[in-house]
Enzyme design. Structure first.
Site, PDB file in Angstrom:
ATOM      1  N   ASP A   1      -8.917  10.178  -0.830  1.00  0.00           N
ATOM      2  CA  ASP A   1      -7.491  10.102  -0.519  1.00  0.00           C
ATOM      3  C   ASP A   1      -7.096  11.341   0.289  1.00  0.00           C
ATOM      4  OD1 ASP A   1      -4.751  10.658  -0.782  1.00  0.00           O
ATOM      5  OD2 ASP A   1      -4.598  10.003  -2.860  1.00  0.00           O
TER       6      ASP A   1
ATOM      7  N   ARG B   1       3.948   4.265   2.510  1.00  0.00           N
ATOM      8  CA  ARG B   1       5.360   3.912   2.397  1.00  0.00           C
ATOM      9  C   ARG B   1       6.188   5.048   2.977  1.00  0.00           C
ATOM     10  NH1 ARG B   1       6.538   3.238  -3.868  1.00  0.00           N
ATOM     11  NH2 ARG B   1       4.380   3.513  -4.559  1.00  0.00           N
TER      12      ARG B   1
ATOM     13  N   LYS C   1       6.413   8.862   1.498  1.00  0.00           N
ATOM     14  CA  LYS C   1       5.297   9.120   0.573  1.00  0.00           C
ATOM     15  C   LYS C   1       4.257   9.972   1.302  1.00  0.00           C
ATOM     16  CE  LYS C   1       4.169   6.747  -2.867  1.00  0.00           C
ATOM     17  NZ  LYS C   1       3.923   7.165  -4.270  1.00  0.00           N
TER      18      LYS C   1
ATOM     19  N   CYS D   1      -6.993   6.037   2.456  1.00  0.00           N
ATOM     20  CA  CYS D   1      -7.229   4.586   2.451  1.00  0.00           C
ATOM     21  C   CYS D   1      -6.296   3.857   3.408  1.00  0.00           C
ATOM     22  CB  CYS D   1      -7.161   4.000   1.047  1.00  0.00           C
ATOM     23  SG  CYS D   1      -5.557   4.076   0.246  1.00  0.00           S
TER      24      CYS D   1
HETATM   25 ZN   LIG Z   1      -5.603   5.725  -1.393  1.00  0.00          ZN
END
Ligand SMILES: [Zn+2]
Lengths: 482, 369
Positions: A368, A291, A294, A299
């Site tokens: 992540d 977004r 962010k 991922c």
């Molecule tokens: Zn993620």
């Protein structure tokens, strides 16, 4: 610091967003410095060990939060194996099939575990897992899927506005629609009745930023509404929802093309702009965020990075240098470094570097971002994202023609069956466009941009359910030679 | 998307359901019929015990008070267990219990499990049960207050924001929306880079009906442009604010060129002694702004590109073609040359990660010219 790794400007106006952003940049920067100029290596062995541990021994207690996502856990592992070019022995395949079939609900669809209610998300995960390990015949999984009941389950969660609840009494969101459309496409149960109104619903989820939100909702408030369509999107543009909405939109194209009435539209220009804006800058190692404002997260390498492969199918002229009708126009230029080839709209090299430098956990598995732990979800979507940055898989008119030549229709055919089949399986890797950062040893398999299965697995299961023999690919896919 | 995280409630009775006399009539069900499923999860003993009883309850279709206790227990261990939520909701309806206790419990659980879909969806179901009742307004108002509180703990929580928009869409009360702009303003004052708050502002201003005092839409659009420009002047390198600006213009079908003088201030390198004049329509960048700002350059290139196209559409080039055919090429590409210059500077200097995209924009502009 590399010359271009400038911190994100904060205009001497710090806020919570700029604080976390700066912290993340510091961590990521350290990851390039630590690695110096070393060639990044995809630690395939370590990731395999991580996956095999989860696959055979199981998941630690903290995965209890995924107890209602058991098909996902298995699907992520199996698809990671596929992307890592690892085949499976018949014994483990059979055990996988037997496990998956325990999740089928007696009234149709699959649940998140044995005895759990049918739900669109685990249904997708279970069917994709079966595409990888299953086969026709007794105990092969494919013929034990109750497609009639599954169709009834799908119709039971259908809403008047074209959307679907993910399960009885549950929420509507575009992830569920994507999962339903993929499942119905693979299993040959996609009908006009099922998807009536769905494309309009998808279109209504696009926000002013260009990406898509989770859902939309008719506005019942006071006064006249100013919108043409009084359906505000719920939530801001988001990478995961954008991929699901875009892929759904493309899966629905056979229906859109066949419809004669007014057609819903999406704003392609804004969508492309939003997608490219999600790529982090050099200091973020070119990873993707989900977004605006962010943080980058591995991922989204798939959710956003994987969306680029879909753009040509909605008319975006990604690569002006190639012309699929005239391979001679493809511009072979050995002198040109591949960095300068107009091969895609995002920085494929940088995305690979993010995954290789920051996405890999030293103990195996992907994540992540540092210093987070690896998990099955991020392992799968980082690998799929790496694949989409290495390979360009696009719809090929030549492959479509080839499939069409060997198509055999059956009695009382849904007239769109053939188009759905050709539309889904005409994806091939563009010749000469794979770009592997760190050398050939880092190569992973290409995945189908709509399904996130390998093309071979998609062909296998669709060939079975559509009762078609898939012809071998007999031509070189056009593309800029290198 | 956030990854799996564990949660084991700490202070709770340790008695297993299998040890409770009131459950003696039920035979717990094993999860798997096959003996060696792949990729199993190592559950805690309490969780395994409780879900065994849950499977048995579902199988016999029992809907009773003790089901409420059992489902709450499982939810506290795994709030993402949608089947348990679904069954709890059905049981709640079957028992026709008053909703107060359930709402109170949900207030506690939503705070604990802020990132779980199911927690927020259950709140929706409870609100829908109250929508047609006499206290529907107060239920919705309470919900908005609760959401505001939750957003303090997690300012960009996707579920929380979309839940708020859902509540505003569903409940038909002018008063509910009355202070919504102030709410957004508070959030943006706290963090002007919070994109969720900007999106919410768009929802409130443009997508949720016309509130009292906002009937003059031209004035509303002007107010939004002023608001956004002022926020850009505080922190120019804020993509959320620029996206909102584009959103407002697109929505009201206004040309970007209308903001040329404003955007120009942000598209040049920082120069400390330029502006001292107060111009509300064109607030200058703060003195510490890091310019030129990528979003301003992009915006400017869009203005040029559009002008180039408009020249064609409005016949400038046609006229030139008739009278000065040899100048056609020069005039046609005049504005395009400017946008091309800006895109090139983005590709090679100011926004190099998106080099391919800026080059694509150049190609597209040429193809479409
Ligand atoms: Zn993620």
């Amino acid at each position: 610091m590399r010359p271009s790794q400038k911190p994100t400007p904060i205009d001497a106006f710090p806020t919570p967003t700029s604080h976390t952003q700066a912290e993340t940049e510091a961590v990521l920067l350290k990851h390039t410095l630590d690695n110096g100029d070393a060639k990044p290596v995809l630690e395939k062995n370590a990731h395999l060990q991580f996956l095999i541990r989860n696959f055979v021994q199981g998941f630690p207690q903290r995965y209890t939060s995924q107890d209602a996502s058991q098909p996902w856990l298995l699907c992520w592992i199996l698809q990671s194996f596929s992307v890592l070019q690892v085949g499976m022995d018949p014994n483990n395949k059979q055990r996988s099939i037997d496990t998956i079939m325990e999740w089928q609900h007696p009234d149709g669809g699959f649940g998140g575990g044995p005895g759990q209610s049918a739900h669109l998300l685990p249904t997708y995960a279970a069917v994709c897992a079966l595409a990888i390990v299953g086969r026709p015949g007794p105990n092969g999984g494919w013929d034990q899927i109750d497609r009639t009941k599954m169709y009834n389950f799908f119709m039971s969660v259908k809403q008047p506005d074209g959307s679907f609840l993910v399960a009885e009494h549950a929420e509507v969101d575009v992830r569920g629609i994507y999962c339903l459309l993929v499942t119905a496409t693979l299993l040959d149960i996609l009908t006009p009745e099922l998807v009536e109104g769905t494309a309009s619903f998808i279109a209504s989820c696009q926000t002013y930023e260009g990406g898509f939100s989770s859902s939309s909702q008719p506005y019942f408030g006071p006064g006249p509404t100013l919108l043409d369509s009084p359906r505000p999107a719920l939530g801001e543009a988001h990478g995961g929802y954008t991929y699901c909405a875009l892929a759904s939109w493309i899966l629905l194209q056979p229906f859109l093309n066949a419809s004669t009435g007014p057609k819903p539209t999406v704003n392609t220009k804004n969508l492309v702009r939003w997608l490219v804006q999600m790529q982090g800058t050099e200091i973020e190692l070119g990873g993707f965020k989900g977004r605006t404002n962010k943080l980058v997260d591995g991922c989204y390498s798939w959710w956003v990075g994987g969306s680029f492969a879909l753009l040509e199918s909605i008319g975006v002229n990604v690569n002006h240098n190639h012309d699929t009708n005239d391979p001679a126009k493809a511009k072979p230029d050995a002198e040109e470094s591949w960095d300068d080839v107009d091969d895609d709209l995002f920085n494929r090299k940088a995305l690979q570097e993010y995954i290789l430098f920051a996405g890999q956990h030293p103990a195996g598995g992907l994540r992540d971002k540092p210093p987070k732990n690896a998990d099955a979800y991020h392992t799968m979507y980082c690998l799929a994202g790496l694949s989409s940055a290495q390979h360009r898989v696009i719809q090929s008119p030549a492959r479509r023609a080839e499939l069409a030549r060997s198509w055999t229709s059956s009695a009382n055919d849904n007239p769109l069956r053939e188009d759905i089949f050709l539309h889904s399986l005409s994806w091939v890797e563009e010749e000469g466009t794979s770009k592997i950062i760190g050398g050939a040893a880092n190569r992973v398999n290409a995945t189908h941009p709509l399904f996130n299965l390998t093309v071979t697995h998609a062909e296998g299961i669709m060939g079975h359910f559509y009762k078609q023999t898939i012809p071998p690919k007999s031509f070189r896919a056009p593309g800029p030679a290198s | 998307m956030p990854s799996a995280s564990s949660s084991t409630p700490k202070d709770e009775p340790k008695t297993l359901f299998s040890e409770r006399p009131e459950w003696a009539d039920v035979q717990a069900l094993e999860q798997y019929e096959i003996s060696n499923p792949l990729a199993p999860i190592f559950y805690s003993e309490e969780y395994k015990d409780a879900t065994g009883y849950f499977r048995a309850i579902v199988k016999k279709g029992e809907m009773s008070e003790r089901v409420m206790e059992l489902t709450e227990f499982i939810i506290r261990h795994n709030p993402a267990h949608y089947t348990v939520w679904q069954y709890r909701y059905k049981t709640l309806l079957a028992l026709q219990s008053p909703l107060e206790a359930e709402i109170k419990l949900m207030d506690e659980l939503a705070v604990k499990f802020l990132k779980t879909y199911q927690v927020w969806h259950h709140r929706r179901l409870l609100l829908l049960l109250q929508r047609d009742s006499s206290n529907s307004f107060s239920a919705a108002a309470k919900e908005l207050a609760f959401v505001a509180q939750s957003l303090k703990a997690d300012e960009k929580n996707y579920h929380t924001w979309s839940h708020r928009q859902w509540v505003l869409s569903q409940f038909d009360h002018e008063d509910l929306c009355a202070s919504e702009l102030d709410f957004v303003d508070d959030m943006l004052n706290h963090d002007v880079r919070n994109n969720s708050a900007w999106h919410h502002r768009f929802f409130v201003v443009f997508q949720s009906g016309v509130r009292e005092g906002e009937e003059d839409r031209a004035r509303v659009v002007k107010r939004e442009l002023t608001y956004t420009k002022q926020n850009i002047s505080l922190a120019p390198n804020n993509p959320s604010a620029w996206n909102y600006l584009r959103g407002v213009l697109d929505y009201s079908k206004m040309p970007y060129a209308q903001l040329t003088s404003f955007v120009n201030l942000y598209a040049v390198p920082t120069d400390s002694d330029v502006i001292d004049i107060v111009d509300l329509d064109n607030p200058p960048p703060s003195k510490d702004a890091q310019l030129p700002c990528v979003a301003a350059l992009e915006f400017l290139a869009d203005i040029y590109e559009k002008r180039g196209k408009d020249d064609e559409e409005y016949g400038t080039t046609a006229a030139v073609e008739v009278y000065f055919p040899s100048f056609l090429h020069f005039l046609e590409s005049n504005e395009l040359i400017l946008s091309k210059q800006v895109w090139k500077s983005l590709a090679h200097e100011h926004d190099t990660i998106r080099q391919k995209y800026w080059e694509y924009r150049i190609r597209e502009a040429l193809v479409n010219a």
